[in-house]
Design a protein around this motif. Structure first.
Motif, short mmCIF file in Angstrom:
data_model
loop_
_atom_site.label_atom_id
_atom_site.label_comp_id
_atom_site.label_asym_id
_atom_site.label_seq_id
_atom_site.Cartn_x
_atom_site.Cartn_y
_atom_site.Cartn_z
N GLU A 109 72.12 28.05 20.16
CA GLU A 109 70.70 28.39 20.37
C GLU A 109 70.09 27.67 21.57
O GLU A 109 70.26 26.46 21.73
N ASP A 125 68.25 33.50 17.06
CA ASP A 125 67.22 34.48 17.41
C ASP A 125 67.77 35.54 18.36
O ASP A 125 68.84 35.38 18.94
N SER A 159 57.03 40.19 25.53
CA SER A 159 55.60 40.46 25.68
C SER A 159 55.25 41.30 26.90
O SER A 159 54.13 41.75 27.03
N LYS A 160 56.22 41.51 27.80
CA LYS A 160 55.87 42.22 29.04
C LYS A 160 56.69 43.47 29.30
O LYS A 160 56.14 44.52 29.57
N SER A 161 58.00 43.35 29.26
CA SER A 161 58.81 44.48 29.73
C SER A 161 59.74 45.02 28.66
O SER A 161 60.92 45.22 28.88
N TRP A 179 59.56 39.85 20.40
CA TRP A 179 59.22 38.65 21.17
C TRP A 179 58.90 38.98 22.62
O TRP A 179 58.28 38.20 23.33
N ASP A 191 59.53 41.41 35.70
CA ASP A 191 58.37 40.55 35.51
C ASP A 191 58.35 39.41 36.53
O ASP A 191 57.31 38.97 36.95
N GLN A 201 66.90 36.59 21.27
CA GLN A 201 67.07 36.25 22.69
C GLN A 201 68.43 35.59 22.92
O GLN A 201 69.09 35.87 23.92
N THR A 202 68.82 34.75 21.97
CA THR A 202 70.12 34.08 22.08
C THR A 202 71.25 35.10 21.98
O THR A 202 72.27 34.97 22.66
#
Lengths: 321, 347
Positions: B132, A8, A39-41, A37, B163, A10-11
């Motif tokens: 992963e 993914d 959700s905020k920044s 993915w 955040d 993020q990885t």
């Protein structure tokens, strides 16, 4: 890079912080990145990451709640000159400045999704069309201000390779825009005009006669559509078949999906003519591709396989009868 | 063997062999049918007619060692047999990739150089599963990679992600310290200006310039004054530098360990060189946040913030790991093991 294509996003970002070798391989090798993915920044992430991924070809920035701002899109336009696919859907905060920047920086765009970007104007979209001439897929669903006849005329004039256009709920779109589009983009295969309440038969006739590769047409809630448009579609099959025999077209060409829900002015005979002309249009369950919900007078319309099934059932009645 | 015996042996039993040379120079004889499962070897045989004898053995790419070649041939031997079910193949593949990471990497590399796509896909998926969800530190450990990125480079992907309330709080602390340093700097400049005010008359100045009545002793004392002033300034600088770096001190088992964070270094730089504040336009400059708060409360908050910064720095590697984890919502929980309270994020 093949390994990272299986993990993914993020990885992938994590992996870029492992060591210099990995970092450089990712920065100069990554072609696809999705930050949906986040959700905020997302805006901050785009500002810090995108300048490093210089070889990006696909960037997905779909949002649930609006985060992206013009400075992020400006960064994308300045750094990702090889970008081909960009998804900015639901970016309510973006203004025309973003489209102007994209027009100048990302001229190789082939797919652009700006659905829900309600702040864009038609002038900005027309400007983008004049620069991004390789566009094949354009999603303008909900871009009420941007999708006007002016913008569609520009798209028809410059984006001659366009194959898919979504104009869902763009109620400023009229016949002038759609007709120009049909004339300028003969390769159109998918056109969604659902909720474009101003269009009439003229738009459908133009698409039927000028776009021989049309596979999917959405006319949901287009209440001004009458039988004239349907007969034009049915007749276009005959014309296209003649044209196809020269070009080596097959019998599977033609409409595969037609949505005429809430088009209450249509009569069964006209719709049946379309259904008979295009064998890929089905009313039978499981292969539902002729959608007529809300048209109570069209219940008698059936595709060929439904008729055969009905005949078979009447020929061999149930033994209990 | 008699002619009758030879006649009994069917042609398919006499398997043709080809010769392969690995990176270390060793030459192996391999069944052609199996070897040809690798597109690169197949190409060499068909197009160039190589491998028919030991003298014209097919030279395999540098990345193919004898060990990896035998593994690849085992894989080919199993998969080239027709009629095996998908379940059998899947089961074999699962067992086949049960090996240490180093060997798995070598195998991926070798399979890639032999253009054996099914094996590349299989090993790549296995490596992807290993990577992963791991932190950069864990990945480095697994693959024995060098830790050659600076702290700033490691934090680069996160530098704009504000955040995390802990990052915000730390930035606030830094902003406060910067503000204090600016104040000190300003006061110092005012003092210096005051000291430089010249109250001598024009006549005195003229006589001083002309060298008349110029008492050498007086000149010397003014020099000494300057020296003393310089000393004072130096002390002030050092004290401000000390305070700035104290932000990053952590008490571990009674020993004082200093964490040199990038921010602390920058603060030190600003206090050393008389340059204007480089942080003036920083995104996180919210040092004025407390204005209008009761002084007693303000003092309490400041103490808490400093204490918090100390705890935060002690937990820095774990925090890095957590920050890189997913963008899902996470709660803040406070644990107090062995009486030493520290912050940790839990899902």
């Amino acid at each position: 890079m093949q390994i990272l294509s299986l993990v993914d996003d993020q990885t992938v970002i994590t992996a870029s912080g492992v060591c210099r070798g990995w970092r450089d391989a990712i920065y100069f090798g990554l072609a696809r990145l999705s930050l949906s993915w986040c959700s905020k920044s997302m805006n901050n992430l785009v500002l810090s990451l995108v300048p490093k991924f210089v070889k990006l070809q696909t960037l997905i920035l779909r949002q649930d709640k609006p985060q992206l701002e013009d400075n992020a899109v400006e960064t994308i336009a300045k750094c990702c000159h090889e970008l081909q696919i960009l998804d900015l859907s639901k970016s309510f905060k973006l203004t025309d400045h973003s489209l102007y920047e994209l027009a100048l920086g990302c001229r190789d765009l082939t797919k652009l999704n700006i659905s829900g970007c309600s702040a864009f104007s038609d002038n900005a979209l027309a400007y983008l069309a004049s620069f991004c001439r390789k566009l094949k897929v354009l999603n303008l669903c909900g871009c009420v201000r941007a999708a006007s006849d002016t913008a569609l005329q520009a798209i028809g004039q410059y984006c001659n390779q366009l194959q898919s256009l979504n104009l869902g709920w763009c109620d400023n779109v009229g016949d002038v825009g759609v007709t120009t589009l049909a004339y300028g983009c003969p390769d159109l295969r998918i056109v969604d005009l659902c909720g474009c309440v101003r269009i009439t038969d003229d738009s459908v006739i133009a698409l039927a006669t000028r776009c021989p590769h049309l596979r999917s047409l959405g006319l949901y809630y287009c209440k001004n559509i009458t039988d004239r448009a349907m007969y034009s579609l049915a007749h276009s099959k005959v014309n296209n078949r003649m044209w196809g025999s020269v070009k080596g077209g097959n019998d599977e060409d033609g409409l595969r999906t037609l949505n005429i829900s809430q088009c209450t002015a249509l009569t069964p005979s006209a719709v049946q003519a379309v259904c008979d002309s295009f064998p890929s249009l089905h009313t039978c369950s499981g292969r539902h591709s002729l959608i007529m919900s809300g048209c109570l007078n069209l219940t008698s319309v059936h595709c060929a396989c439904a008729v055969h099934a009905h005949r078979a059932f009447t020929t061999f009645p149930h033994p209990a009868h | 063997m008699s002619e009758i015996d030879m006649a009994v042996i069917k042609p398919e039993m006499m398997k043709p062999y080809i010769w392969l040379e690995t990176s270390d120079g060793s030459i192996q004889q391999v069944e052609q049918e199996i070897a040809m499962y690798c597109p690169l070897i197949c190409q060499e045989i068909i197009q160039k007619g190589m491998g028919s004898s030991k003298s014209c053995a097919i030279c395999l790419p540098q990345r193919v060692s004898p060990v990896t070649l035998s593994l690849i041939l085992d894989y080919c031997r199993f998969h080239q047999v027709p009629g095996r079910s998908n379940k059998e193949r899947k089961s074999y593949d699962e067992k086949f990739i049960r090996m240490d990471t180093k060997r798995l990497c070598e195998l991926t590399s070798a399979a890639d150089s032999l253009q054996l796509k099914p094996l590349v896909d299989l090993t790549s998926r296995a490596l992807a599963r290993i990577i992963e969800g791991k932190s950069p530190e864990e990945i480095r450990e697994i693959f024995h990679l060098p830790d050659d990125l600076t702290e700033e480079e490691k934090l680069e992907p996160l530098k704009n992600t504000t955040d995390d309330p802990r990052i915000r709080l730390l930035n606030r602390l830094y902003a406060k310290k910067r503000k204090e340093l600016r104040e000190r700097e300003r006061l110092k400049n005012v003092e210096v200006e005051e000291e430089h005010v010249d109250e001598r008359s024009v006549d005195d100045l003229l006589s001083f310039i002309n060298g008349n009545d110029g008492d050498p002793k007086e000149v010397k004392t003014s020099k000494n004054k300057k020296k003393n002033r310089r000393k004072k300034e130096q002390q002030q600088k050092n004290s401000s530098l000390k305070e700035a770096s104290e932000v990053n001190k952590v008490e571990v088992n009674g020993q004082s360990i200093r964490h040199q964070s990038a921010e602390a270094d920058r603060i030190a730089e600003t206090s050393n060189s008389h340059t204007e504040d480089v942080f003036a336009h920083r995104e996180f400059d919210d040092g004025d946040i407390d204005d209008g708060i009761d002084p007693a409360l303000k003092e309490k908050i400041d103490r808490e913030v400093e204490d918090f910064a100390r705890r935060l720095n002690s937990d820095w590697p774990e925090r890095m790991q957590e920050l890189l984890s997913s963008g899902q919502e996470r709660k803040m929980m406070l644990f107090t093991p062995n009486g030493n309270s520290f912050l940790r994020r839990n899902a």
